[in-house]
Design a protein around this motif. Structure first.
Motif, mmCIF file in Angstrom:
data_model
loop_
_atom_site.group_PDB
_atom_site.id
_atom_site.type_symbol
_atom_site.label_atom_id
_atom_site.label_comp_id
_atom_site.label_asym_id
_atom_site.label_seq_id
_atom_site.Cartn_x
_atom_site.Cartn_y
_atom_site.Cartn_z
ATOM 1 N N LEU A 229 0.826 -1.207 0.000
ATOM 2 C CA LEU A 229 0.000 0.000 0.000
ATOM 3 C C LEU A 229 0.856 1.251 0.000
ATOM 4 O O LEU A 229 0.539 2.241 -0.666
ATOM 5 N N GLY A 230 1.954 1.216 0.726
ATOM 6 C CA GLY A 230 2.871 2.346 0.698
ATOM 7 C C GLY A 230 3.497 2.531 -0.670
ATOM 8 O O GLY A 230 3.593 3.662 -1.186
ATOM 9 N N GLU A 231 3.890 1.418 -1.294
ATOM 10 C CA GLU A 231 4.540 1.484 -2.600
ATOM 11 C C GLU A 231 3.590 1.973 -3.684
ATOM 12 O O GLU A 231 3.941 2.846 -4.491
ATOM 13 N N ILE A 259 -3.570 -1.538 9.818
ATOM 14 C CA ILE A 259 -3.086 -1.376 8.447
ATOM 15 C C ILE A 259 -3.275 0.069 7.996
ATOM 16 O O ILE A 259 -2.393 0.659 7.359
ATOM 17 N N LEU A 260 -4.413 0.665 8.333
ATOM 18 C CA LEU A 260 -4.664 2.061 7.970
ATOM 19 C C LEU A 260 -3.630 2.978 8.610
ATOM 20 O O LEU A 260 -3.081 3.884 7.963
ATOM 21 N N GLN A 261 -3.356 2.741 9.871
ATOM 22 C CA GLN A 261 -2.389 3.571 10.586
ATOM 23 C C GLN A 261 -0.988 3.414 10.029
ATOM 24 O O GLN A 261 -0.262 4.411 9.854
ATOM 25 N N ALA A 262 -0.600 2.180 9.733
ATOM 26 C CA ALA A 262 0.744 1.929 9.206
ATOM 27 C C ALA A 262 0.915 2.536 7.811
ATOM 28 O O ALA A 262 1.975 3.074 7.483
ATOM 29 N N THR A 263 -0.128 2.466 6.999
ATOM 30 C CA THR A 263 -0.069 3.037 5.648
ATOM 31 C C THR A 263 0.081 4.559 5.716
ATOM 32 O O THR A 263 0.896 5.151 5.000
ATOM 33 N N ALA A 264 -0.716 5.188 6.558
ATOM 34 C CA ALA A 264 -0.630 6.641 6.705
ATOM 35 C C ALA A 264 0.755 7.055 7.188
ATOM 36 O O ALA A 264 1.333 8.042 6.698
ATOM 37 N N GLY A 320 -3.776 -2.185 -5.538
ATOM 38 C CA GLY A 320 -3.847 -1.113 -6.522
ATOM 39 C C GLY A 320 -4.276 0.184 -5.881
ATOM 40 O O GLY A 320 -4.611 0.234 -4.689
ATOM 41 N N ALA A 321 -4.281 1.251 -6.679
ATOM 42 C CA ALA A 321 -4.665 2.561 -6.177
ATOM 43 C C ALA A 321 -5.245 3.406 -7.292
ATOM 44 O O ALA A 321 -4.905 3.244 -8.469
#
Length: 326
Positions: A229-231, A259-264, A320-321
């Protein structure tokens, strides 16, 4: 020649029945000697409740409710739709597609209609597909739906998975425009990781072959999700020549608050800019992103001109994004 874009002009969502709280779920599981609690679920997932469809409520029915809400906001009649894409891993039947069944339910006729199966990344995949078809001139007004009755894939004796998921549907109306809307999409998959999140059961000669319930290696999924998600967020930002500080809102797949917190954190985005609805409905797979989008549009957080980054990650392993200007 004028550049052709696609813009989101309407959103909608639908949740079946009344919410099932963690305490209610724990009481149900206790009857099967399965121990869990509100505190245990909240601490690990951030989930407070979920919605569960009745046995006679289908994916296409949930999707049709969300679709009608999105069409109403957009001011578009069902007969004006010339493309329907439904993202789901829980179709009504083997065939025809859920999209075709939804088409009939909402009164749209003659337009292209098909399903996309990318599990929790499904809506992101479907939106990217609709965007490409509109930009190519193959459609003008598209209905993109994420809808699931994921509760039917759950082993209700496995507390590590059955507390996570719920049922629901979200939808958007996407329309051709001369103004920028969808700015960039990026999609990925790794089939070699299919074993960490899967539902392998199939029907052959009238008999279920394989395991009929969802299986998840929670630690492996968490590790992969946070990384990819970061990538992919940085990839889609690069594709639009933007940086993370230009994002007004981040909508990750609503799977787990951690997961939301880690991505942010990886993106350097404040949690104040993260749309979080996982507490309200749990993980609804392909429905989670469009439902979160609809919540934030209707409560006024997402305003015209805002830049929104949406992300999906799920079985396949897929991710994806989409980056768009509302």
């Amino acid at each position: 020649m004028t550049q052709r874009y696609s813009k989101i002009i309407g959103t909608g969502r639908f949740l079946p029945n009344s919410p099932v709280s963690n305490d209610e779920l724990a009481a149900r599981l206790a009857k099967s000697n399965i121990e869990t609690s509100d505190a245990w679920i909240r601490e690990r997932t951030g989930i407070a409740q979920r919605y569960i469809a009745n046995s006679d409520q289908t994916t296409s029915e949930l999707g049709a409710h969300a679709a009608r809400a999105a069409l109403e906001m957009a001011g578009v009649e069902a007969t004006e739709i010339d493309l329907i894409i439904v993202a789901t891993s829980t179709p009504d039947m083997t065939f025809p597609s859920t999209a075709c069944l939804l088409q009939a339910k909402i009164g749209a006729t003659g337009c292209a209609a098909f399903d996309v199966q990318a599990v929790c990344s499904g809506f992101v995949y479907a939106l990217a597909t609709a965007d490409a078809l509109i930009k190519a001139g193959q459609a003008r007004t598209a209905l993109v739906v994420g809808a699931e009755v994921f509760s039917r894939l759950l082993d209700w004796t496995d507390r590590t998975t059955c507390v996570l998921f719920g049922d629901g549907a979200g939808a958007v109306v996407l329309q051709a425009s001369d103004e920028p809307g969808i700015l960039a999409n990026r999609l990925h998959a790794r089939g070699d990781l299919s074993n960490i999140l899967c539902a392998t059961g199939t029907v052959s000669h009238g008999v279920v072959q394989g395991h009929p319930f969802l299986y998840m290696d929670g630690q492996a999924v968490f590790k992969q999700a946070v990384t990819v998600l970061g990538e992919v967020a940085n990839e889609v930002l690069d594709g639009a020549h933007m940086t993370a500080d230009q994002i007004d809102w981040l909508i990750p797949h609503q799977a787990n608050i951690r997961i939301l917190q880690a991505t942010a954190k990886r993106l350097g985005v404040s949690m104040d800019k993260v749309i979080t609805t996982v507490d309200l409905h749990g993980n609804t797979s392909a429905a989670s992103v469009p439902m979160a989008l609809d919540v934030a549009v209707r409560d006024g957080r997402i305003q015209k001109g805002h830049h929104v980054l949406m992300q999906g990650v799920g079985g396949g392993f897929t991710w994806g994004a989409n980056l768009f200007k509302f």
